[in-house]
Design a protein around this motif. Structure first.
Motif, PDB file in Angstrom:
ATOM      1  N   ALA B 141     -21.314 -53.148 -46.228  1.00 18.77           N
ATOM      2  CA  ALA B 141     -21.472 -51.660 -46.609  1.00 18.77           C
ATOM      3  C   ALA B 141     -22.701 -50.800 -46.133  1.00 18.77           C
ATOM      4  O   ALA B 141     -23.047 -49.882 -45.505  1.00 18.77           O
ATOM      5  N   ALA B 142     -23.941 -51.785 -46.599  1.00 22.16           N
ATOM      6  CA  ALA B 142     -25.182 -51.556 -46.253  1.00 22.16           C
ATOM      7  C   ALA B 142     -25.309 -51.467 -44.904  1.00 22.16           C
ATOM      8  O   ALA B 142     -26.179 -50.409 -44.351  1.00 22.16           O
ATOM      9  N   ALA B 143     -25.002 -52.352 -44.151  1.00 21.17           N
ATOM     10  CA  ALA B 143     -25.350 -52.248 -42.788  1.00 21.17           C
ATOM     11  C   ALA B 143     -24.685 -51.106 -41.776  1.00 21.17           C
ATOM     12  O   ALA B 143     -25.087 -50.561 -41.082  1.00 21.17           O
ATOM     13  N   LEU B 144     -23.200 -50.706 -42.473  1.00 18.48           N
ATOM     14  CA  LEU B 144     -22.615 -49.634 -41.762  1.00 18.48           C
ATOM     15  C   LEU B 144     -23.439 -48.194 -41.960  1.00 18.48           C
ATOM     16  O   LEU B 144     -23.471 -47.565 -41.216  1.00 18.48           O
ATOM     17  N   VAL B 145     -23.867 -48.196 -43.414  1.00 15.48           N
ATOM     18  CA  VAL B 145     -24.516 -47.068 -43.625  1.00 15.48           C
ATOM     19  C   VAL B 145     -25.723 -46.671 -42.739  1.00 15.48           C
ATOM     20  O   VAL B 145     -25.907 -45.849 -42.239  1.00 15.48           O
ATOM     21  N   ALA B 146     -26.672 -47.998 -42.599  1.00 13.99           N
ATOM     22  CA  ALA B 146     -27.756 -47.895 -42.044  1.00 13.99           C
ATOM     23  C   ALA B 146     -27.646 -47.572 -40.275  1.00 13.99           C
ATOM     24  O   ALA B 146     -27.934 -46.834 -39.558  1.00 13.99           O
ATOM     25  N   LEU B 147     -26.424 -48.336 -39.704  1.00 16.80           N
ATOM     26  CA  LEU B 147     -25.936 -47.947 -38.214  1.00 16.80           C
ATOM     27  C   LEU B 147     -25.354 -46.899 -38.203  1.00 16.80           C
ATOM     28  O   LEU B 147     -25.434 -46.248 -36.877  1.00 16.80           O
ATOM     29  N   ARG B 148     -24.873 -46.023 -39.044  1.00 24.92           N
ATOM     30  CA  ARG B 148     -24.308 -44.811 -38.893  1.00 24.92           C
ATOM     31  C   ARG B 148     -25.528 -43.767 -38.156  1.00 24.92           C
ATOM     32  O   ARG B 148     -25.262 -42.780 -37.518  1.00 24.92           O
ATOM     33  N   HIS B 149     -26.785 -44.341 -38.504  1.00 29.02           N
ATOM     34  CA  HIS B 149     -27.716 -43.582 -37.751  1.00 29.02           C
ATOM     35  C   HIS B 149     -28.149 -43.645 -36.374  1.00 29.02           C
ATOM     36  O   HIS B 149     -28.960 -43.276 -35.827  1.00 29.02           O
ATOM     37  N   GLY B 150     -27.450 -44.740 -35.960  1.00 28.52           N
ATOM     38  CA  GLY B 150     -27.638 -45.217 -34.418  1.00 28.52           C
ATOM     39  C   GLY B 150     -26.493 -44.285 -33.666  1.00 28.52           C
ATOM     40  O   GLY B 150     -25.911 -43.248 -34.285  1.00 28.52           O
ATOM     41  N   ALA B 151     -26.319 -44.774 -32.472  1.00 21.31           N
ATOM     42  CA  ALA B 151     -25.531 -44.107 -31.438  1.00 21.31           C
ATOM     43  C   ALA B 151     -24.697 -44.995 -30.686  1.00 21.31           C
ATOM     44  O   ALA B 151     -24.969 -45.280 -29.422  1.00 21.31           O
ATOM     45  N   PRO B 152     -23.883 -45.731 -31.294  1.00 22.74           N
ATOM     46  CA  PRO B 152     -23.189 -47.051 -30.428  1.00 22.74           C
ATOM     47  C   PRO B 152     -22.063 -46.549 -29.647  1.00 22.74           C
ATOM     48  O   PRO B 152     -21.338 -45.518 -29.877  1.00 22.74           O
ATOM     49  N   ALA B 153     -22.283 -46.923 -28.172  1.00 22.20           N
ATOM     50  CA  ALA B 153     -21.241 -46.424 -27.263  1.00 22.20           C
ATOM     51  C   ALA B 153     -19.785 -47.219 -27.732  1.00 22.20           C
ATOM     52  O   ALA B 153     -18.837 -46.349 -27.371  1.00 22.20           O
ATOM     53  N   GLN B 154     -19.833 -48.155 -28.315  1.00 25.95           N
ATOM     54  CA  GLN B 154     -18.452 -49.050 -28.631  1.00 25.95           C
ATOM     55  C   GLN B 154     -18.673 -49.054 -30.225  1.00 25.95           C
ATOM     56  O   GLN B 154     -19.200 -49.952 -30.743  1.00 25.95           O
ATOM     57  N   PRO B 155     -18.117 -48.219 -31.201  1.00 29.15           N
ATOM     58  CA  PRO B 155     -18.170 -48.243 -32.601  1.00 29.15           C
ATOM     59  C   PRO B 155     -17.785 -49.497 -32.889  1.00 29.15           C
ATOM     60  O   PRO B 155     -18.094 -50.062 -34.085  1.00 29.15           O
ATOM     61  N   ALA B 156     -16.594 -49.936 -32.628  1.00 29.54           N
ATOM     62  CA  ALA B 156     -15.611 -50.981 -33.075  1.00 29.54           C
ATOM     63  C   ALA B 156     -16.581 -52.204 -32.630  1.00 29.54           C
ATOM     64  O   ALA B 156     -16.661 -53.167 -33.716  1.00 29.54           O
ATOM     65  N   LEU B 157     -17.153 -52.284 -31.725  1.00 31.38           N
ATOM     66  CA  LEU B 157     -18.086 -53.658 -31.245  1.00 31.38           C
ATOM     67  C   LEU B 157     -19.129 -53.575 -31.970  1.00 31.38           C
ATOM     68  O   LEU B 157     -19.609 -54.663 -32.905  1.00 31.38           O
ATOM     69  N   ALA B 158     -19.919 -52.494 -32.411  1.00 29.14           N
ATOM     70  CA  ALA B 158     -21.041 -52.245 -33.299  1.00 29.14           C
ATOM     71  C   ALA B 158     -20.602 -52.658 -34.689  1.00 29.14           C
ATOM     72  O   ALA B 158     -21.259 -53.431 -35.472  1.00 29.14           O
ATOM     73  N   GLY B 159     -19.509 -52.301 -35.182  1.00 27.74           N
ATOM     74  CA  GLY B 159     -18.870 -52.615 -36.628  1.00 27.74           C
ATOM     75  C   GLY B 159     -18.650 -54.124 -36.598  1.00 27.74           C
ATOM     76  O   GLY B 159     -18.889 -54.957 -37.532  1.00 27.74           O
ATOM     77  N   ALA B 160     -18.315 -54.738 -35.458  1.00 28.28           N
ATOM     78  CA  ALA B 160     -17.986 -56.201 -35.538  1.00 28.28           C
ATOM     79  C   ALA B 160     -19.245 -56.961 -35.751  1.00 28.28           C
ATOM     80  O   ALA B 160     -19.382 -57.913 -36.627  1.00 28.28           O
ATOM     81  N   PHE B 161     -20.410 -56.538 -35.064  1.00 29.08           N
ATOM     82  CA  PHE B 161     -21.650 -57.405 -35.232  1.00 29.08           C
ATOM     83  C   PHE B 161     -22.155 -57.095 -36.529  1.00 29.08           C
ATOM     84  O   PHE B 161     -22.916 -57.849 -37.160  1.00 29.08           O
ATOM     85  N   ALA B 162     -21.867 -55.798 -37.191  1.00 28.33           N
ATOM     86  CA  ALA B 162     -22.341 -55.581 -38.643  1.00 28.33           C
ATOM     87  C   ALA B 162     -21.596 -56.495 -39.516  1.00 28.33           C
ATOM     88  O   ALA B 162     -22.140 -57.049 -40.527  1.00 28.33           O
ATOM     89  N   GLY B 163     -20.509 -56.683 -39.291  1.00 33.03           N
ATOM     90  CA  GLY B 163     -19.351 -57.664 -40.074  1.00 33.03           C
ATOM     91  C   GLY B 163     -20.327 -59.194 -39.866  1.00 33.03           C
ATOM     92  O   GLY B 163     -20.323 -60.034 -40.770  1.00 33.03           O
ATOM     93  N   LEU B 164     -20.481 -59.436 -38.616  1.00 33.96           N
ATOM     94  CA  LEU B 164     -21.137 -60.793 -38.254  1.00 33.96           C
ATOM     95  C   LEU B 164     -22.373 -60.976 -39.011  1.00 33.96           C
ATOM     96  O   LEU B 164     -22.567 -62.251 -39.628  1.00 33.96           O
ATOM     97  N   LEU B 165     -23.261 -60.177 -39.105  1.00 29.93           N
ATOM     98  CA  LEU B 165     -24.601 -60.378 -39.802  1.00 29.93           C
ATOM     99  C   LEU B 165     -24.481 -60.470 -41.340  1.00 29.93           C
ATOM    100  O   LEU B 165     -24.984 -60.970 -41.902  1.00 29.93           O
ATOM    101  N   SER B 166     -23.190 -59.464 -41.698  1.00 26.05           N
ATOM    102  CA  SER B 166     -22.869 -59.616 -43.218  1.00 26.05           C
ATOM    103  C   SER B 166     -22.310 -61.156 -43.652  1.00 26.05           C
ATOM    104  O   SER B 166     -22.888 -61.516 -44.455  1.00 26.05           O
TER     105      SER B 166
END
Lengths: 182, 211
Positions: B141-166
């Motif tokens: 949850a924390a990672a996704l909130v923070a990454l919302r300030h980014g601009a990922p070209a592939q949102p699902a992929l960015a989310g997958a890596f947020a899952g990986l780090l969590s």
């Protein structure tokens, strides 16, 4: 092309260092390129090209609100075109077409090749009325009437800090309203 | 509103913004107490921790999970830029992978009292499959909130890596409770649990990380 990219990168570096005039010049400089690409994308999708200004404004919002994701050591143009491409795909999808946007749409555009767009965009204008009055007044004063932050503060009997906050919130709200429509 | 007018408004808005990296650091630090509290309330460290730390295979678990978390943080931040691709940088994930593969190879060469399949199956795989996903949720949850300030070209992929780090951070906590130290166990069950979180992250990312 290389020269143009270097100029943009330089302007964006100055902008990040607090040079508002450089930032203004940069946004003015990229707009015709974005407009040409938006028109081409619309034309290829069989959509009326007079909607291009909505897309251009959508891209400009994203560029502005995501500008902290640009790496100062990287060239500016690829970053810009990646955002523009993302927004153009969104816009075309929203209009009911799945379309493949070619990155060359952006990089091969010659600046100045496009006529000035005279039609005002409709989406932002429509959402403007949905903003709280304070934010709307500040936005109106700075954008349409062309007043500075200082003059706006004097006209609306606000502090400069309050004007800055209202401007930032108003712009963020507008950008969010554009996104919700997708 | 004319585009020139909009540009004037944008140029006047000089508010400086947080960098995604700083925001991610703060968000993850805020999630640490939540997951740590859940860890101590629900399971706690294993009773023989004092002797366990002398077992290199116990320590290896932390090397794997921490390097996984760190490389996933780096990749998440990289992917938060609009023009970023995974090409080249994804190789950083080889660090946890090679550590684990090396651990398995070493363990295979050492004489063992129990068969490899018994070590792989372990004793608490079900807890592992529950604990890692549950402990990872505050981080995700924390990672996704923070990454919302980014601009990922592939949102699902960015989310997958947020899952990986969590999952990497959650597994670091869980490893202190887990009594299965065989790298075979880690490679099987930790990986499965991690993939669960990665899937949740990808699903959430495709919704919340679009810009």
């Amino acid at each position: 092309m290389r020269e143009r990219d270097n100029e943009w990168t330089g302007l964006m570096r100055s902008a990040n260092a607090g040079d508002t005039a450089a930032y203004h010049r940069l946004l003015k400089a990229v707009t015709p390129v974005l407009r040409a690409a938006a028109r081409r994308g619309l034309a290829r999708a069989g959509q009326p090209v007079d909607q291009s200004e909505d897309i251009v404004q959508d891209i400009l919002f994203a560029v502005h609100l995501k500008r902290h994701t640009w790496d100062e050591n990287a060239p500016f143009a690829p970053w810009l075109f990646a955002i523009a491409r993302n927004k153009l795909i969104d816009a075309l999808r929203r209009r009911g077409r799945r379309i493949f946007v070619n990155i060359d749409d952006f990089s091969e555009t010659l600046p100045g090749a496009q006529a000035e767009e005279t039609l005002p965009a409709t989406e932002v204008t429509a959402h403007l009325n949905g903003l709280p009055k304070r934010q709307r007044d500040v936005l109106q004063s700075i954008s349409v009437d062309g007043h500075s932050i200082k003059d706006t503060a004097a006209r609306l009997a606000m502090t400069e800090g309050a004007v800055r906050v209202a401007l930032h919130r108003g712009l963020t709200n507008l950008a969010n309203k554009l996104r919700v429509e997708i | 509103m004319k585009t020139d007018d909009l540009i004037r408004a944008l140029a006047s808005d000089g508010k400086s913004r947080w960098r995604v990296g700083n925001l991610l650091t703060v968000a993850l630090l805020a999630a640490v107490p939540v997951s740590v509290a859940a860890f101590f309330i629900e399971m706690g460290v294993r009773p023989d921790i004092a002797t366990a730390v002398q077992n290199p295979f116990f320590d290896l678990k932390f090397a794997v999970t921490i390097s996984l978390a760190l490389s996933a943080v780096a990749l998440s931040l990289h992917l938060s830029r609009p023009e970023a691709t995974l090409r080249g940088v994804v190789l950083i994930l080889a660090v946890p992978f090679l550590l684990l593969a090396g651990g398995i190879a070493v363990e295979m060469m050492l004489p063992q009292r129990v068969a490899w399949i018994t070590r792989l199956v372990g004793t608490n795989s079900r807890i592992c499959l529950t604990a890692i996903p549950v402990l990872s949720m505050p981080f995700l949850a924390a990672a996704l909130v923070a990454l919302r300030h980014g601009a990922p070209a592939q949102p699902a992929l960015a989310g997958a890596f947020a899952g990986l780090l969590s999952a990497g951070l959650a597994a670091t906590l869980y490893a202190a409770h887990c009594t299965d130290d065989s790298p075979l166990f880690v490679a099987t069950w930790y990986t499965l649990a991690t993939l669960l979180v990665v899937a949740v992250g990808a699903l959430a990312g495709s919704r919340v990380l679009r810009y």
